[in-house]
Design an enzyme around this catalytic site. Structure first.
Site: not given
Length: 358
Positions: A236-237
Site C-alpha cells: 500500500f502506497e
C-alpha cells in the site's frame, strides 16, 4: 468485535474548537491512477481487490487503472477486470530490459546467492522472480509509458482488503497539500535479506549530501545508531510519480542497482522506497492514512478512533500499529502529530468530499 470506545463515549463528542487548522487551497484536478502489477493467474485476487476499491472509494471518483505484467494479459483478464469499474482501464507489458538481468550482473553468482539464502530459509531467498519484481517496483514501474501522463499513483495488490469507506478525493488531497508519499503500515524488515543495503545507502548520501532533506526522518531508520530496517509496507502506497522520476531518486536507485544487491542479496522495494522517502523528503510531505483500513496478509491496519472506525468493518484488536513489529512508536517520537486528530482530519479532508462545494 472490539471497538475503540465504551459506553461513556458513545455519544457524539464535540470536536476541539482550538486554533483553526490551515487548509490548502483546492487546485486543478490531479492526474492520478491505480497501478497494479499482476499476472494472468492473479485474476481472482485482483478482482477482489478492485471490487473493494470500487465499493469503498473509486465508484465516486473514477480514477483509471493501469495494469502491468511481464507477459501479455489475456483477453479474459482484461474482460473480467474492466467489468468491475466504470473507470478507464489500461493494460501494458513490462519491457524486457526492466524485468531481467542487467549486463553488470554475474548470473552464476546470483544463482549461488539464491541457493544459499534458500538453504538458510530466508523468506523469498530462493526466488528469482521475486527479485525481478522488487527491482522493477524500485526503479522502473514509474517509467512505463502508460504512466507518463500521471502525477500520482496508488498501488494495489491482489488478495487485499479495504475496510473503510473513503468519501473524499485522496489524490487531490495529496496534491493540494504537497504530500509526496502516503502509507498505512510500517514494520521492520528481515535483516538477512539486505545485509549491505544500509552501508550502500550511507555511501550514496555521503557522496550526495545535497539530496538529504532538512527535517527528514533519518532517525526513524536507526536504533542506537544502528540501522533498524524500519520501512513503509509498499504493497500500500500512494505517492508522487514526479518524486520517483526526479534526478535525486533516479541517482539513488542507479547507485543501489549497480551494486547488485537486488540479485546478490534480496533487497525489497519497500525498504528501497522507504529509505528514499525518509531521507529525501521532509516529514511534512509524508502522510499517514489512518482512515484507510487495510489488510495484506498477515497484517491489518484498522483505525481505532471511533469517528473513523464507524465507517469501517475491521476489528481494532487486530490493528498492527502499536505492536512490537511496527515502527509507529519510533515515528511518533519524531513527529507527535502525524496521527491526525478529528478536527484536523475533518478540516483537511472537507474540501475534497463528494458533497463539498464545487
Amino acid at each position: 468485535m472490539k471497538f475503540a470506545f465504551n459506553k461513556e463515549n458513545t455519544k457524539s463528542a464535540k470536536v476541539d474548537s482550538g486554533p483553526p487548522v490551515e487548509v490548502a487551497p483546492k487546485g486543478p484536478k490531479v492526474k492520478a491512477a491505480f497501478v497494479i502489477l499482476a499476472k494472468n493467474d492473479n485474476l481472482e485476487g485482483i478482482r477482489s481487490s478492485i471490487f473493494q476499491m470500487e465499493q469503498r472509494f473509486n465508484r465516486k471518483f473514477n480514477y483509471p487503472y493501469v495494469f502491468l505484467n511481464d507477459a501479455e494479459f489475456t483477453d479474459e483478464f482484461k474482460e473480467w477486470t474492466s467489468s468491475l469499474t466504470k473507470a478507464k482501464t489500461f493494460y501494458g507489458r513490462v519491457p524486457k530490459e526492466h524485468w531481467g538481468y542487467p549486463d553488470f550482473i554475474d548470473q552464476k553468482k546470483a544463482k549461488e546467492c539464491r541457493e544459499d539464502m534458500a538453504a538458510r530459509n530466508i523468506i523469498y531467498g530462493g526466488s528469482e522472480s521475486y527479485r525481478h519484481m522488487c527491482r522493477f517496483q524500485s526503479g522502473f514501474f514509474f517509467r512505463h509509458p502508460l504512466l507518463a501522463e500521471y502525477e500520482y499513483y496508488w498501488r494495489i495488490e491482489p488478495d487485499i482488503n479495504y475496510y473503510c469507506d473513503i468519501d473524499y478525493d485522496v489524490f487531490q488531497m495529496m496534491k493540494d497539500n504537497d504530500y509526496k508519499y502516503g502509507w498505512t503500515i510500517s514494520l521492520t524488515d528481515y535483516k538477512a535479506t539486505l545485509p549491505t543495503l544500509w552501508s550502500t545507502v550511507q555511501k550514496f548520501f555521503q557522496d550526495n549530501p545535497s539530496y538529504l532533506a532538512s527535517n527528514n526522518l533519518y532517525q526513524w531508520l536507526l536504533d542506537d545508531g544502528e540501522f533498524n530496517a524500519c520501512h513503509f509496507w509498499s504493497n500500500f502506497e500512494i505517492g508522487s510519480l514526479d518524486f520517483l522520476r526526479s534526478k535525486k531518486y533516479m541517482d539513488y536507485f542507479t547507485a543501489l542497482d549497480r551494486t547488485g544487491g537486488f540479485f546478490y542479496e534480496r533487497w525489497g522495494d519497500a525498504p528501497v522506497h522507504s529509505i528514499a522517502v525518509a531521507m529525501m523528503l521532509p516529514k511534512e510531505k509524508i502522510h499517514f492514512f489512518n482512515d484507510i483500513g487495510y489488510y495484506h496478509g498477515p497484517i491489518t491496519h484498522c483505525p481505532t478512533e471511533k469517528y473513523l472506525n464507524m465507517k469501517c468493518t475491521c476489528n481494532t484488536e487486530k490493528n498492527h500499529d502499536w505492536n512490537g513489529w511496527s515502527c509507529m512508536t519510533r515515528y511518533l517520537n519524531l513527529d507527535p502529530t502525524f496521527v491526525w486528530d478529528e478536527k484536523t482530519y475533518n478540516a483537511r479532508t472537507a474540501p475534497y468530499r463528494i458533497d463539498a462545494p464545487k
